[in-house]
Design a protein around this motif. Sequence first.
Motif, PDB file in Angstrom:
ATOM      1  N   THR A  52       5.053  -6.447  12.290  1.00 34.85           N
ATOM      2  CA  THR A  52       4.507  -5.343  11.499  1.00 34.85           C
ATOM      3  C   THR A  52       4.747  -5.606  10.017  1.00 34.85           C
ATOM      4  O   THR A  52       5.824  -6.062   9.627  1.00 34.85           O
ATOM      5  CB  THR A  52       5.171  -4.013  11.897  1.00 34.85           C
ATOM      6  N   ILE A  53       3.735  -5.330   9.190  1.00 34.68           N
ATOM      7  CA  ILE A  53       3.864  -5.491   7.746  1.00 34.68           C
ATOM      8  C   ILE A  53       3.406  -4.226   7.035  1.00 34.68           C
ATOM      9  O   ILE A  53       2.769  -3.357   7.631  1.00 34.68           O
ATOM     10  CB  ILE A  53       3.055  -6.694   7.216  1.00 34.68           C
ATOM     11  N   LYS A  54       3.723  -4.137   5.741  1.00 31.27           N
ATOM     12  CA  LYS A  54       3.268  -3.023   4.916  1.00 31.27           C
ATOM     13  C   LYS A  54       1.850  -3.303   4.410  1.00 31.27           C
ATOM     14  O   LYS A  54       1.424  -4.452   4.348  1.00 31.27           O
ATOM     15  CB  LYS A  54       4.204  -2.837   3.718  1.00 31.27           C
ATOM     16  N   PRO A  55       1.119  -2.264   4.015  1.00 30.40           N
ATOM     17  CA  PRO A  55      -0.245  -2.462   3.505  1.00 30.40           C
ATOM     18  C   PRO A  55      -0.317  -3.367   2.286  1.00 30.40           C
ATOM     19  O   PRO A  55      -1.358  -3.962   2.012  1.00 30.40           O
ATOM     20  CB  PRO A  55      -0.697  -1.038   3.157  1.00 30.40           C
ATOM     21  N   THR A  56       0.782  -3.473   1.538  1.00 27.31           N
ATOM     22  CA  THR A  56       0.769  -4.264   0.307  1.00 27.31           C
ATOM     23  C   THR A  56       1.111  -5.733   0.525  1.00 27.31           C
ATOM     24  O   THR A  56       1.027  -6.534  -0.404  1.00 27.31           O
ATOM     25  CB  THR A  56       1.772  -3.677  -0.696  1.00 27.31           C
ATOM     26  N   GLN A  57       1.513  -6.103   1.739  1.00 27.97           N
ATOM     27  CA  GLN A  57       1.889  -7.489   1.999  1.00 27.97           C
ATOM     28  C   GLN A  57       0.664  -8.341   2.323  1.00 27.97           C
ATOM     29  O   GLN A  57      -0.385  -7.825   2.717  1.00 27.97           O
ATOM     30  CB  GLN A  57       2.914  -7.554   3.131  1.00 27.97           C
ATOM     31  N   ASN A  58       0.825  -9.661   2.164  1.00 24.71           N
ATOM     32  CA  ASN A  58      -0.297 -10.582   2.317  1.00 24.71           C
ATOM     33  C   ASN A  58      -0.093 -11.513   3.513  1.00 24.71           C
ATOM     34  O   ASN A  58       0.865 -12.299   3.519  1.00 24.71           O
ATOM     35  CB  ASN A  58      -0.457 -11.434   1.059  1.00 24.71           C
ATOM     36  N   PRO A  59      -0.978 -11.466   4.511  1.00 22.33           N
ATOM     37  CA  PRO A  59      -0.894 -12.415   5.620  1.00 22.33           C
ATOM     38  C   PRO A  59      -0.962 -13.852   5.091  1.00 22.33           C
ATOM     39  O   PRO A  59      -1.769 -14.156   4.204  1.00 22.33           O
ATOM     40  CB  PRO A  59      -2.121 -12.078   6.471  1.00 22.33           C
ATOM     41  N   THR A  60      -0.116 -14.729   5.624  1.00 24.01           N
ATOM     42  CA  THR A  60      -0.010 -16.093   5.104  1.00 24.01           C
ATOM     43  C   THR A  60       0.120 -17.105   6.238  1.00 24.01           C
ATOM     44  O   THR A  60       0.832 -16.866   7.212  1.00 24.01           O
ATOM     45  CB  THR A  60       1.223 -16.220   4.183  1.00 24.01           C
ATOM     46  N   LEU A  61      -0.569 -18.236   6.091  1.00 26.36           N
ATOM     47  CA  LEU A  61      -0.426 -19.368   7.006  1.00 26.36           C
ATOM     48  C   LEU A  61       0.314 -20.472   6.267  1.00 26.36           C
ATOM     49  O   LEU A  61       0.008 -20.758   5.108  1.00 26.36           O
ATOM     50  CB  LEU A  61      -1.792 -19.898   7.449  1.00 26.36           C
ATOM     51  N   PHE A  95      -3.921 -14.585   2.292  1.00 26.86           N
ATOM     52  CA  PHE A  95      -5.028 -13.634   2.185  1.00 26.86           C
ATOM     53  C   PHE A  95      -4.753 -12.684   1.031  1.00 26.86           C
ATOM     54  O   PHE A  95      -3.768 -11.950   1.020  1.00 26.86           O
ATOM     55  CB  PHE A  95      -5.215 -12.829   3.472  1.00 26.86           C
ATOM     56  N   GLN A  96      -5.637 -12.719   0.042  1.00 24.62           N
ATOM     57  CA  GLN A  96      -5.522 -11.859  -1.135  1.00 24.62           C
ATOM     58  C   GLN A  96      -6.454 -10.669  -0.946  1.00 24.62           C
ATOM     59  O   GLN A  96      -7.669 -10.782  -1.099  1.00 24.62           O
ATOM     60  CB  GLN A  96      -5.918 -12.650  -2.387  1.00 24.62           C
ATOM     61  N   HIS A  97      -5.897  -9.517  -0.563  1.00 23.45           N
ATOM     62  CA  HIS A  97      -6.743  -8.347  -0.342  1.00 23.45           C
ATOM     63  C   HIS A  97      -7.017  -7.631  -1.656  1.00 23.45           C
ATOM     64  O   HIS A  97      -6.166  -7.579  -2.547  1.00 23.45           O
ATOM     65  CB  HIS A  97      -6.122  -7.384   0.669  1.00 23.45           C
ATOM     66  N   LYS A  98      -8.222  -7.089  -1.774  1.00 26.12           N
ATOM     67  CA  LYS A  98      -8.610  -6.395  -3.008  1.00 26.12           C
ATOM     68  C   LYS A  98      -7.885  -5.063  -3.128  1.00 26.12           C
ATOM     69  O   LYS A  98      -7.538  -4.620  -4.222  1.00 26.12           O
ATOM     70  CB  LYS A  98     -10.127  -6.169  -3.031  1.00 26.12           C
ATOM     71  N   HIS A  99      -7.648  -4.415  -1.991  1.00 26.15           N
ATOM     72  CA  HIS A  99      -6.911  -3.157  -1.939  1.00 26.15           C
ATOM     73  C   HIS A  99      -5.862  -3.276  -0.830  1.00 26.15           C
ATOM     74  O   HIS A  99      -6.008  -4.105   0.069  1.00 26.15           O
ATOM     75  CB  HIS A  99      -7.848  -1.983  -1.637  1.00 26.15           C
ATOM     76  N   PRO A 100      -4.805  -2.461  -0.880  1.00 24.36           N
ATOM     77  CA  PRO A 100      -3.827  -2.492   0.211  1.00 24.36           C
ATOM     78  C   PRO A 100      -4.507  -2.356   1.573  1.00 24.36           C
ATOM     79  O   PRO A 100      -5.481  -1.618   1.725  1.00 24.36           O
ATOM     80  CB  PRO A 100      -2.928  -1.289  -0.104  1.00 24.36           C
ATOM     81  N   LEU A 101      -4.000  -3.071   2.553  1.00 27.38           N
ATOM     82  CA  LEU A 101      -4.614  -3.093   3.876  1.00 27.38           C
ATOM     83  C   LEU A 101      -4.514  -1.729   4.560  1.00 27.38           C
ATOM     84  O   LEU A 101      -3.444  -1.111   4.554  1.00 27.38           O
ATOM     85  CB  LEU A 101      -3.927  -4.138   4.753  1.00 27.38           C
ATOM     86  N   PRO A 102      -5.594  -1.257   5.165  1.00 27.48           N
ATOM     87  CA  PRO A 102      -5.526  -0.014   5.947  1.00 27.48           C
ATOM     88  C   PRO A 102      -4.614  -0.206   7.159  1.00 27.48           C
ATOM     89  O   PRO A 102      -4.458  -1.321   7.668  1.00 27.48           O
ATOM     90  CB  PRO A 102      -6.981   0.205   6.381  1.00 27.48           C
ATOM     91  N   GLU A 103      -4.018   0.868   7.614  1.00 25.32           N
ATOM     92  CA  GLU A 103      -3.168   0.794   8.801  1.00 25.32           C
ATOM     93  C   GLU A 103      -4.006   0.400  10.018  1.00 25.32           C
ATOM     94  O   GLU A 103      -5.188   0.720  10.105  1.00 25.32           O
ATOM     95  CB  GLU A 103      -2.497   2.141   9.060  1.00 25.32           C
ATOM     96  N   GLY A 104      -3.365  -0.299  10.955  1.00 27.77           N
ATOM     97  CA  GLY A 104      -4.068  -0.668  12.178  1.00 27.77           C
ATOM     98  C   GLY A 104      -3.651  -2.036  12.688  1.00 27.77           C
ATOM     99  O   GLY A 104      -2.736  -2.675  12.164  1.00 27.77           O
ATOM    100  N   ASP A 105      -4.330  -2.474  13.749  1.00 29.14           N
ATOM    101  CA  ASP A 105      -4.075  -3.776  14.367  1.00 29.14           C
ATOM    102  C   ASP A 105      -5.038  -4.815  13.800  1.00 29.14           C
ATOM    103  O   ASP A 105      -6.240  -4.555  13.675  1.00 29.14           O
ATOM    104  CB  ASP A 105      -4.261  -3.693  15.884  1.00 29.14           C
TER     105      ASP A 105
END
Length: 205
Positions: A52-61, A95-105
């Motif tokens: 689980t991550i926060k909406p402000t975090q960035n998924p990374t490979l 992954f650089q998201h333009k806005h914080p990620l919405p909650e969800g899977d």
Amino acid sequence: MQYGISIPSSLKDLAKNPLDAKYTASFVPVSAAQALAEDFKIAKTRPADKDTIKPTQNPTLILNRPVRIFSAFKAIDMTPEVKGHWVVQGSKIIFQHKHPLPEGDYKVTIADSLTDLHGNKLNSGTSFGFVVKDFASKNFAGKSDDEKEVARLVEAMFDAYLTADLGRFSGYFHEHFRMQAGSELSSRADFLEQIRESTSRKERR
């Protein structure tokens, strides 16, 4: 030859928080030929599968060798789709998201068409999933959508600042605020104060 790294607990982040414990690690360098003899593969994902991550975090490979930039554009897919793009930084793909990620899977799928700088393909396609949860959502009760968006934007900027990710910080900050030259942010309170001052100047104009 084996090398060692030692980082004392006196090391502090930009908010002056010390490292929780002394860190040590060792490594053995290998030749380019030895490195290329190993399959091109994903060494780690952040978050790990099902984390689980926060909406402000960035998924990374994180891969074991530098990635050919253009191969990443079509090889990686994330669902559900959100506004943003994948950025290749050597052996990392963020992954650089333009806005914080919405909650969800979420699910990230990586095809074996991803290649390293020598044209070697990923040893196999793979995928991982994670959950985005807004742990601060309880503080948003009764707030408008605009207020929630500003709060998440501030959180995203502060996260980027604390991790010294100047590119991400600049992308969030300069699109919305201005900061006087020479300003120093040492705490969340300082950060919010700078934003209040910047917003006041903008309103006066």
